[in-house]
Design a protein around this motif. Structure first.
Motif, PDB file in Angstrom:
ATOM      1  N   UNK A  83       0.739  -1.165   0.157  1.00 25.86           N
ATOM      2  CA  UNK A  83       0.112   0.107  -0.113  1.00 25.86           C
ATOM      3  C   UNK A  83       0.953   1.331  -0.159  1.00 25.86           C
ATOM      4  N   UNK A  84       0.173   2.269  -0.394  1.00 26.57           N
ATOM      5  CA  UNK A  84       1.128   3.633  -0.373  1.00 26.57           C
ATOM      6  C   UNK A  84       1.531   3.835   1.011  1.00 26.57           C
ATOM      7  N   UNK A  85       0.545   3.648   1.986  1.00 26.74           N
ATOM      8  CA  UNK A  85       0.989   3.868   3.695  1.00 26.74           C
ATOM      9  C   UNK A  85       2.068   2.990   3.804  1.00 26.74           C
ATOM     10  N   UNK A  86       2.214   1.768   3.462  1.00 29.03           N
ATOM     11  CA  UNK A  86       3.358   0.983   3.831  1.00 29.03           C
ATOM     12  C   UNK A  86       4.588   1.509   3.148  1.00 29.03           C
ATOM     13  N   UNK A  87       4.335   1.964   1.878  1.00 30.45           N
ATOM     14  CA  UNK A  87       5.915   2.336   1.301  1.00 30.45           C
ATOM     15  C   UNK A  87       6.354   3.590   2.072  1.00 30.45           C
ATOM     16  N   UNK A  88       5.343   4.510   2.157  1.00 34.38           N
ATOM     17  CA  UNK A  88       5.633   6.062   2.535  1.00 34.38           C
ATOM     18  C   UNK A  88       6.218   5.774   3.924  1.00 34.38           C
ATOM     19  N   UNK A  89       5.342   5.159   4.788  1.00 32.23           N
ATOM     20  CA  UNK A  89       5.816   5.034   6.407  1.00 32.23           C
ATOM     21  C   UNK A  89       6.974   4.271   6.684  1.00 32.23           C
ATOM     22  N   UNK A  90       7.248   3.277   5.761  1.00 32.54           N
ATOM     23  CA  UNK A  90       8.405   2.416   5.782  1.00 32.54           C
ATOM     24  C   UNK A  90       9.435   3.061   5.449  1.00 32.54           C
ATOM     25  N   UNK A  91       9.406   3.922   4.433  1.00 34.38           N
ATOM     26  CA  UNK A  91      10.400   4.952   4.198  1.00 34.38           C
ATOM     27  C   UNK A  91      11.091   5.760   5.430  1.00 34.38           C
ATOM     28  N   UNK A  92       9.855   6.423   5.789  1.00 32.45           N
ATOM     29  CA  UNK A  92       9.959   7.745   6.793  1.00 32.45           C
ATOM     30  C   UNK A  92      10.503   7.031   8.175  1.00 32.45           C
ATOM     31  N   UNK A  93      10.072   5.764   8.352  1.00 35.18           N
ATOM     32  CA  UNK A  93      10.499   5.020   9.737  1.00 35.18           C
ATOM     33  C   UNK A  93      11.785   4.709   9.682  1.00 35.18           C
ATOM     34  N   UNK A  94      12.415   4.553   8.663  1.00 29.50           N
ATOM     35  CA  UNK A  94      13.866   4.148   8.489  1.00 29.50           C
ATOM     36  C   UNK A  94      14.639   5.171   7.941  1.00 29.50           C
ATOM     37  N   UNK A  95      13.953   6.509   8.252  1.00 25.98           N
ATOM     38  CA  UNK A  95      14.894   7.910   7.887  1.00 25.98           C
ATOM     39  C   UNK A  95      15.508   7.683   6.477  1.00 25.98           C
ATOM     40  N   UNK A  96      14.556   7.390   5.454  1.00 20.47           N
ATOM     41  CA  UNK A  96      14.872   7.384   4.155  1.00 20.47           C
ATOM     42  C   UNK A  96      13.955   8.640   3.383  1.00 20.47           C
ATOM     43  N   UNK A  97      14.527   9.605   3.296  1.00 18.76           N
ATOM     44  CA  UNK A  97      13.734  10.851   2.724  1.00 18.76           C
ATOM     45  C   UNK A  97      13.940  11.177   1.223  1.00 18.76           C
ATOM     46  N   UNK A  98      14.461  10.127   0.558  1.00 10.88           N
ATOM     47  CA  UNK A  98      14.269  10.031  -1.084  1.00 10.88           C
ATOM     48  C   UNK A  98      12.951  10.461  -1.485  1.00 10.88           C
ATOM     49  N   UNK A  99      12.467  11.240  -2.230  1.00 13.72           N
ATOM     50  CA  UNK A  99      11.471  11.691  -2.828  1.00 13.72           C
ATOM     51  C   UNK A  99      10.681  10.378  -3.434  1.00 13.72           C
TER      52      UNK A  99
END
Length: 143
Positions: free
Chosen positions: A26-42
């Protein structure tokens, strides 16, 4: 008292297949996973940025994939198993709307130390192999 049982060395054999797990991407899994791992690549939170590099939508980062692979292994082994290492290679991207099926197999077991190697793969339903690798963990002795 925990209802979760941890496998012991006696419960496992080389060749054992782990029960497959389906994960909705899901979009939530992708976005939240990136943010939770401090990956701020757009490309992991902006659809426009992902489209600018040729993908139709945001795509999962490697640390989220690694976390899903590790959780798959520990959901199988139980809470007293200790993860020793994770070796992960990425393939096709995971984007929202896909379904990833994760599967695994015991490929090595040292009954003396409790060290277990698991071959784990995650394939999405559109582009195929998303991740493959090995999770190594230790299991406790029999009670």
């Amino acid at each position: 008292m925990s209802e979760f049982k941890t496998l012991t060395r006696a419960d496992v054999s080389v060749g054992d297949k782990l029960p497959a797990a389906d994960i909705d991407i899901t979009t939530g899994l992708v976005v939240c996973g990136a943010l939770a791992t401090r990956d701020f690549e757009p490309v992991h939170h902006s659809k426009a940025a992902a489209q600018a590099v040729g993908l139709p939508d945001v795509f999962m980062n490697i640390l989220t994939s690694q976390g899903l692979m590790t959780r798959f292994a520990t959901d199988w082994s139980g809470p007293e198993a200790v993860v020793k290492s994770v070796d992960l290679r990425l393939g096709a991207p995971n984007i929202p709307g896909m379904l990833m099926t994760v599967s695994g197999e015991v490929t090595a077991l040292d009954k003396d130390s409790g060290l277990v190697d698991l071959a784990v793969t995650g394939e999405n339903n559109i582009w195929g192999m998303h991740m493959q690798g090995t999770v190594q963990l230790t299991l406790p002795k029999e009670s």
